[in-house]
Design a protein around this motif. Structure first.
Motif, PDB file in Angstrom:
ATOM      1  N   ARG A  32       0.829  -1.204   0.000  1.00  0.00           N
ATOM      2  CA  ARG A  32       0.000   0.000   0.000  1.00  0.00           C
ATOM      3  C   ARG A  32       0.865   1.256   0.000  1.00  0.00           C
ATOM      4  NH1 ARG A  32      -3.338  -3.116   3.486  1.00  0.00           N
ATOM      5  NH2 ARG A  32      -2.283  -2.244   5.311  1.00  0.00           N
ATOM      6  N   ALA A  33       1.986   1.220   0.733  1.00  0.00           N
ATOM      7  CA  ALA A  33       2.882   2.374   0.764  1.00  0.00           C
ATOM      8  C   ALA A  33       3.474   2.638  -0.614  1.00  0.00           C
ATOM      9  CB  ALA A  33       3.998   2.152   1.788  1.00  0.00           C
ATOM     10  N   VAL A  34       3.931   1.592  -1.278  1.00  0.00           N
ATOM     11  CA  VAL A  34       4.525   1.745  -2.610  1.00  0.00           C
ATOM     12  C   VAL A  34       3.478   2.214  -3.615  1.00  0.00           C
ATOM     13  CG1 VAL A  34       5.634   0.534  -4.526  1.00  0.00           C
ATOM     14  CG2 VAL A  34       6.341   0.045  -2.170  1.00  0.00           C
ATOM     15  N   ILE A  35       2.313   1.576  -3.599  1.00  0.00           N
ATOM     16  CA  ILE A  35       1.253   1.927  -4.544  1.00  0.00           C
ATOM     17  C   ILE A  35       0.802   3.370  -4.338  1.00  0.00           C
ATOM     18  CG2 ILE A  35      -1.150   1.465  -5.196  1.00  0.00           C
ATOM     19  CD1 ILE A  35      -0.554  -1.522  -4.525  1.00  0.00           C
ATOM     20  N   GLY A  36       0.626   3.761  -3.078  1.00  0.00           N
ATOM     21  CA  GLY A  36       0.160   5.105  -2.783  1.00  0.00           C
ATOM     22  C   GLY A  36       1.156   6.170  -3.201  1.00  0.00           C
ATOM     23  N   ALA A  37       2.434   5.942  -2.883  1.00  0.00           N
ATOM     24  CA  ALA A  37       3.462   6.924  -3.243  1.00  0.00           C
ATOM     25  C   ALA A  37       3.601   7.029  -4.755  1.00  0.00           C
ATOM     26  CB  ALA A  37       4.796   6.541  -2.604  1.00  0.00           C
ATOM     27  N   ALA A  38       3.608   5.883  -5.430  1.00  0.00           N
ATOM     28  CA  ALA A  38       3.750   5.891  -6.883  1.00  0.00           C
ATOM     29  C   ALA A  38       2.574   6.599  -7.552  1.00  0.00           C
ATOM     30  CB  ALA A  38       3.877   4.465  -7.402  1.00  0.00           C
ATOM     31  N   LEU A 134      12.411   3.122   3.126  1.00  0.00           N
ATOM     32  CA  LEU A 134      11.904   2.864   1.779  1.00  0.00           C
ATOM     33  C   LEU A 134      12.199   4.031   0.846  1.00  0.00           C
ATOM     34  CD1 LEU A 134      10.113   1.028  -0.079  1.00  0.00           C
ATOM     35  CD2 LEU A 134       8.149   2.313   0.776  1.00  0.00           C
ATOM     36  N   ALA A 135      12.593   3.709  -0.384  1.00  0.00           N
ATOM     37  CA  ALA A 135      12.824   4.724  -1.412  1.00  0.00           C
ATOM     38  C   ALA A 135      12.312   4.194  -2.741  1.00  0.00           C
ATOM     39  CB  ALA A 135      14.307   5.079  -1.514  1.00  0.00           C
ATOM     40  N   LEU A 136      11.618   5.038  -3.491  1.00  0.00           N
ATOM     41  CA  LEU A 136      11.086   4.670  -4.804  1.00  0.00           C
ATOM     42  C   LEU A 136      11.705   5.566  -5.864  1.00  0.00           C
ATOM     43  CD1 LEU A 136       7.248   4.495  -4.000  1.00  0.00           C
ATOM     44  CD2 LEU A 136       8.942   2.695  -3.733  1.00  0.00           C
ATOM     45  N   ALA A 137      12.053   4.965  -6.997  1.00  0.00           N
ATOM     46  CA  ALA A 137      12.568   5.724  -8.136  1.00  0.00           C
ATOM     47  C   ALA A 137      11.547   5.650  -9.261  1.00  0.00           C
ATOM     48  CB  ALA A 137      13.908   5.164  -8.594  1.00  0.00           C
ATOM     49  N   LEU A 138      11.174   6.813  -9.799  1.00  0.00           N
ATOM     50  CA  LEU A 138      10.246   6.876 -10.918  1.00  0.00           C
ATOM     51  C   LEU A 138      10.946   7.489 -12.115  1.00  0.00           C
ATOM     52  CD1 LEU A 138       8.449   7.392  -8.134  1.00  0.00           C
ATOM     53  CD2 LEU A 138       6.602   7.590  -9.801  1.00  0.00           C
ATOM     54  N   GLY A 139      10.671   6.933 -13.293  1.00  0.00           N
ATOM     55  CA  GLY A 139      11.303   7.455 -14.493  1.00  0.00           C
ATOM     56  C   GLY A 139      10.988   6.607 -15.694  1.00  0.00           C
ATOM     57  N   ASN A 140      11.858   6.703 -16.683  1.00  0.00           N
ATOM     58  CA  ASN A 140      11.617   6.068 -17.977  1.00  0.00           C
ATOM     59  C   ASN A 140      12.854   5.299 -18.423  1.00  0.00           C
ATOM     60  OD1 ASN A 140       8.930   7.660 -18.666  1.00  0.00           O
ATOM     61  ND2 ASN A 140      10.424   9.153 -17.925  1.00  0.00           N
ATOM     62  N   PRO A 141      13.198   4.214 -17.721  1.00  0.00           N
ATOM     63  CA  PRO A 141      14.436   3.498 -18.023  1.00  0.00           C
ATOM     64  C   PRO A 141      14.388   2.771 -19.359  1.00  0.00           C
ATOM     65  CG  PRO A 141      13.139   2.263 -16.434  1.00  0.00           C
ATOM     66  CD  PRO A 141      12.445   3.585 -16.623  1.00  0.00           C
ATOM     67  N   LEU A 142      15.427   2.979 -20.165  1.00  0.00           N
ATOM     68  CA  LEU A 142      15.591   2.248 -21.431  1.00  0.00           C
ATOM     69  C   LEU A 142      14.357   2.360 -22.321  1.00  0.00           C
ATOM     70  CD1 LEU A 142      17.321  -0.917 -19.935  1.00  0.00           C
ATOM     71  CD2 LEU A 142      18.427   0.998 -21.116  1.00  0.00           C
ATOM     72  N   ASP A 189      10.056   9.248  -0.974  1.00  0.00           N
ATOM     73  CA  ASP A 189       9.867   8.435   0.221  1.00  0.00           C
ATOM     74  C   ASP A 189       8.485   7.790   0.197  1.00  0.00           C
ATOM     75  OD1 ASP A 189       8.058  10.437   0.932  1.00  0.00           O
ATOM     76  OD2 ASP A 189       9.321  11.300   2.492  1.00  0.00           O
ATOM     77  N   SER A 190       8.129   7.123   1.274  1.00  0.00           N
ATOM     78  CA  SER A 190       6.877   6.370   1.305  1.00  0.00           C
ATOM     79  C   SER A 190       5.647   7.265   1.271  1.00  0.00           C
ATOM     80  CB  SER A 190       6.836   5.481   2.559  1.00  0.00           C
ATOM     81  OG  SER A 190       6.949   6.275   3.735  1.00  0.00           O
ATOM     82  N   ARG A 191       5.813   8.565   1.518  1.00  0.00           N
ATOM     83  CA  ARG A 191       4.695   9.502   1.444  1.00  0.00           C
ATOM     84  C   ARG A 191       4.644  10.251   0.118  1.00  0.00           C
ATOM     85  NH1 ARG A 191       4.587  12.233   7.534  1.00  0.00           N
ATOM     86  NH2 ARG A 191       4.477  10.257   8.694  1.00  0.00           N
ATOM     87  N   GLY A 192       5.503   9.867  -0.805  1.00  0.00           N
ATOM     88  CA  GLY A 192       5.489  10.497  -2.116  1.00  0.00           C
ATOM     89  C   GLY A 192       6.167  11.839  -2.159  1.00  0.00           C
ATOM     90  N   ARG A 193       7.048  12.123  -1.218  1.00  0.00           N
ATOM     91  CA  ARG A 193       7.801  13.380  -1.212  1.00  0.00           C
ATOM     92  C   ARG A 193       9.163  13.158  -1.856  1.00  0.00           C
ATOM     93  NH1 ARG A 193       7.029  14.255   5.192  1.00  0.00           N
ATOM     94  NH2 ARG A 193       8.077  12.227   5.019  1.00  0.00           N
ATOM     95  N   ALA A 194       9.544  14.040  -2.761  1.00  0.00           N
ATOM     96  CA  ALA A 194      10.829  13.901  -3.437  1.00  0.00           C
ATOM     97  C   ALA A 194      11.955  14.128  -2.433  1.00  0.00           C
ATOM     98  CB  ALA A 194      10.940  14.885  -4.587  1.00  0.00           C
ATOM     99  N   ILE A 195      12.879  13.160  -2.366  1.00  0.00           N
ATOM    100  CA  ILE A 195      14.039  13.297  -1.480  1.00  0.00           C
ATOM    101  C   ILE A 195      15.340  13.340  -2.278  1.00  0.00           C
ATOM    102  CG2 ILE A 195      12.937  12.252   0.529  1.00  0.00           C
ATOM    103  CD1 ILE A 195      14.282   9.598  -0.221  1.00  0.00           C
TER     104      ILE A 195
END
Length: 329
Positions: A32-38, A134-142, A189-195
């Protein structure tokens, strides 16, 4: 020799759950944390497509909206020298982007897109981050648009050598997978704030990825929006970090065994006006001992512009004191 773990091993009972413990709620909470932040961040992350200055096809990367009026953070190496920029967002819209400012010293850049309905990412801070969170990376790889990878913060306060040759400070190490095309996207982070701003991997390594801390990115953003560039002070020397003979270290009463030697002087620069010459060993600037060129660079920030500061150099076996008035670079 085989080692058999036992329940008496210190600390194991705290981390190994009993067989009867239902772990599903823990995994559900993580999901839920990953889905929500993403879901919160994804609409703000664009796929940047670049045309080079020669009009031919260029590269691509990522960027993310940081203001509702279309300003985006990305990497300098993604957009530097670009003639034509297009940004594709997850809703399918493609917008023309315009360069605003570029700072190769931190590998950061600001571009702007126009239009309604733009959603900015909330900016967090590197203060208070913890190794292991937890850390999430968003982008457009390859070329795979709008991808999300998850991991943890592996280390804080790393330094990374930028393309301009300077050290980039306050770098976050993470194992959230990055690939070419992720550059310029947000680490959140898990709250969707850019770190952080995703920037680099180490070729041949696994799980070693790096993001420029968002506090550095916020400073660069503010400088570019206010002044069109990041202001830094200039001394006007080409210098190198050198090892000091032990006798010199003892004479200077320094515990460090390196220093900064002037290799060349820029004509008409503050260093020229102060009387510095090639071959001088710079001992300290404004009372701060210099052990490396990187340390010198850190002292030449915007606050130093216009200040007259003392500088001590070792020349021909004698310590010489000068005063240098630092200018904007």
């Amino acid at each position: 020799m085989d080692y058999e773990w036992s329940s008496s091993d210190a600390g194991l009972s705290d981390v190994i759950p009993d067989e009867g413990v239902d772990e599903a709620p823990l995994f559900d909470s993580y999901s839920r944390a990953v889905i929500g932040a993403a879901a919160k961040v994804a609409p703000s992350v664009g796929h940047i497509q670049v045309r080079g200055a020669d009009g031919k096809g260029g590269g691509s990367g990522s960027g993310f909206l940081v203001t509702p009026d279309g300003y985006m953070l990305t990497n300098s190496h993604v957009v530097h020298g670009a003639k034509d920029l297009r940004v594709r967002f997850p809703d399918g819209s493609v917008r023309t982007a315009y360069p605003v400012g570029d700072d190769p010293d931190t590998d950061l850049a600001v571009i702007q897109v126009h239009g309604a309905g733009l959603q900015a990412v909330e900016l967090g801070t590197t203060q208070g981050l913890k190794v292991g969170q937890l850390a999430l990376a968003l982008g457009n790889p390859l070329g795979f648009d709008h991808s999300v990878t998850a991991g943890v913060i592996g280390a804080l306060g790393r330094s990374l050598r930028g393309q301009a040759g300077r050290q980039i400070e306050d770098v976050i190490q993470t194992d959230a997978a990055l690939n070419p095309g992720n550059s310029g996207g947000p680490l959140v982070d898990s709250r969707g704030r850019a770190i952080g701003v995703n920037t680099a991997t180490i070729l041949g390594a696994q799980g070693l990825c790096f993001a420029i801390g968002i506090d550095t990115a916020r400073f660069v953003l503010q400088e570019i929006l206010r002044h069109g560039r990041v202001r830094r002070a200039k001394l006007g020397v080409a210098a190198q970090t050198v090892h000091l003979p032990r006798r010199i270290g003892h004479a200077l009463e320094r515990d460090i065994d390196t220093g900064v030697r002037v290799a060349a002087i820029e004509p008409g620069s503050p260093a020229t006006a102060a009387g510095l010459i090639p071959g001088d060993l710079v001992i300290d600037l404004d009372g701060t001992a210099l052990a490396s060129v990187d340390r010198l660079h850190r002292l030449l920030d915007a606050d130093a512009i216009g200040r007259s500061v003392p500088v001590r150099v070792l020349r021909g076996g004698a310590i010489i004191e000068k005063t240098v008035r630092l200018e904007a670079r």
